[in-house]
Scaffold this active site. Structure first.
Site, short mmCIF file in Angstrom:
data_model
loop_
_atom_site.label_atom_id
_atom_site.label_comp_id
_atom_site.label_asym_id
_atom_site.label_seq_id
_atom_site.Cartn_x
_atom_site.Cartn_y
_atom_site.Cartn_z
N LYS A 129 49.09 34.46 46.52
CA LYS A 129 48.14 35.07 47.44
C LYS A 129 48.77 35.27 48.81
O LYS A 129 49.62 34.47 49.22
CB LYS A 129 46.92 34.16 47.62
CG LYS A 129 46.06 33.94 46.41
CD LYS A 129 44.93 32.97 46.75
CE LYS A 129 44.06 32.67 45.53
NZ LYS A 129 43.22 33.81 45.14
N ARG A 168 39.62 31.70 34.73
CA ARG A 168 39.05 32.05 33.42
C ARG A 168 39.86 31.44 32.29
O ARG A 168 39.33 31.24 31.18
CB ARG A 168 38.96 33.57 33.28
CG ARG A 168 40.28 34.30 33.24
CD ARG A 168 40.12 35.79 33.53
NE ARG A 168 39.83 36.03 34.94
CZ ARG A 168 39.62 37.24 35.45
NH1 ARG A 168 39.66 38.30 34.68
NH2 ARG A 168 39.35 37.37 36.74
#
Length: 450
Positions: A228, A302
């Protein structure tokens, strides 16, 4: 804090008549200060000596009002103990809103003030305590920085919490995840200094309906090799906010003694970077046998949820509910104040949305749109875990998770932010609860107490 008698706060809707217990001087004072009951108005009422003896607080328009508007009073009042008086739609929620408005995360500093609620006529004190404790648990955990809440310390927190409720708790740690077939949880967390793990606890009678809660417990997310940018990493201590909210919900369920057999699964990892970090383009095995191509290592949540959901699904529960700070796409769709809700049971989804609306816990159902399932196509594996384009990111994440739930009677996924970027009634800026009250009141109504 003073041990003196609590100070009265008279909460009035806009243009509501001033209460009869005020004397003529205090009514004149309110008029002189042009108090009209507008949302957030606060006027101190003096006695004959000029000492503050009570307050008027404006709750704004009654129609469609947020039950947590009383939280604005807690934010504005000076340190002390207070009693609330007013014509509340729901006195219990008014009490909860006030107490949560006074919330302050002060683990690493001295709190500037303590505002406490001494009483509110008509409120269910036990229910209010339960809801405040659930929310506070989620906020306190999510606000903690990643150097203070590591995978190891989070496991200890979860174990202590479970044991305090008499729940049976176990964990699978490090390479044992591979031995016991949780390959994606292991892959996401193996690059961190502390090993990944899966926490599992159960409570209640085996003969009662099986309700399983699953929470994303990523204590910090660098994004992995798809790292990020620095500004996006600043709040990544909150990436375990889904699991913190699940723990808060579990607290409410157990303290209320609901007639369910509760199971809680929390995969706890740090998505870090080192020589053994999983890579974009890798193909991972999953617990249910599906192979998963990695489209982006920053979509790690996920993956850990998928293995945990597979485990939850194996015992054919009545209901699975998961919560996760999963996608920025959900925030684009519904903003930070609303949780995006997906469910294989539309009736349950509608019930959750309604319970959320009534209890200052906004949720909005988004569709499990089958046509978008094709966006998860992989040329080398059974599925890619992210879509191949910019559209419907939250929906495709939910569709990916749905592939790991086959046997449960119903599955509900909440994609939440677990953070208030600006202060709102009952929610100071920072970590906040989402989905808790909606799910608690749904479970309470459906299954009742023992």
């Amino acid at each position: 804090m003073s041990d003196s008698h609590p100070i009265s706060v008279y909460c009035l809707w806009q243009n509501e008549t001033l209460p009869n217990m005020l004397n003529a001087q205090q009514k004149a004072w309110a008029k002189a200060h042009k108090f009209e009951g507008k949302k957030g108005e606060l006027v101190a009422l003096p006695d004959e000596q000029g000492e503050r003896v009570a307050y008027l607080f404006g709750m704004g328009e009654k129609k469609g009002a947020d039950p947590f508007v009383t939280g604005l009073a807690a934010t504005a009042l000076p340190e002390g103990q207070y009693e609330l008086h007013g014509n509340f739609e729901n006195a219990t929620l008014a009490a909860v809103g006030f107490r949560l408005g006074a919330y302050d995360f002060d683990q690493f500093r001295k709190s500037p003030k303590k505002v406490e609620l001494s009483g509110l006529a008509g409120a269910d004190a036990d229910e209010a305590d339960l809801l405040v404790e659930a929310a506070t648990l989620a906020r306190d955990l999510t606000n903690r920085p990643a150097n203070d809440l590591t995978p190891e310390t989070y496991e200890k927190e979860i174990r202590d919490f479970a044991k305090s409720h008499g729940a049976k708790v176990s964990s699978i740690v490090g390479d044992d995840l591979l031995k016991q077939n949780f390959p994606m949880i292991h892959a996401v967390g193996r690059a961190a200094a502390e090993a990944p793990r899966l926490l599992d606890f159960t409570w209640g009678d085996e003969s009662d309906p099986k309700i399983t809660l699953v929470g994303k417990g990523v204590v910090f997310d660098t994004g992995g090799l798809d790292i990020k940018p620095a500004p996006a990493m600043l709040l990544m201590r909150k990436d375990m906010g889904g699991s913190a909210n699940i723990l808060g919900l579990a607290h409410a369920v157990m303290k209320a003694n609901l007639k369910v057999r509760l199971r809680v699964l929390i995969p706890v990892v740090e998505n870090s970077i080192s020589g053994n970090a999983f890579r974009p383009g890798d193909v991972l095995n999953s617990r249910n046998g599906m192979t998963v191509e990695i489209g982006n290592t920053d979509a790690e949540g996920r993956l850990v949820l998928a293995d945990a959901l597979s485990l939850a699904d194996e015992e054919n529960p009545e209901m699975i509910i998961d919560m996760a700070t999963l996608t920025g796409a959900a925030r684009v769709a519904v903003g930070p104040d609303i949780g995006a809700l997906y469910s294989t049971d539309d009736g349950l989804a509608q019930e959750l949305v309604a319970k959320g609306k009534a209890n200052s816990d906004a949720l909005w159902q988004l569709p499990l749109w089958d046509e978008y399932d094709a966006l998860l196509k992989s040329n080398i594996a059974d599925v890619n875990h992210i879509s191949n384009g910019p559209f419907a990111g939250s929906i495709t994440a939910a569709l990916f998770l749905r592939r790991f739930v086959k046997n449960a009677k119903s599955w509900t996924h909440m994609d939440i932010m677990a953070w208030s970027p600006v202060a709102r009634p009952g929610r100071p800026m920072g970590a906040t609860e989402q989905g808790q009250r909606a799910a608690y009141f749904m479970l309470k109504e459906r299954f009742g107490k023992k």
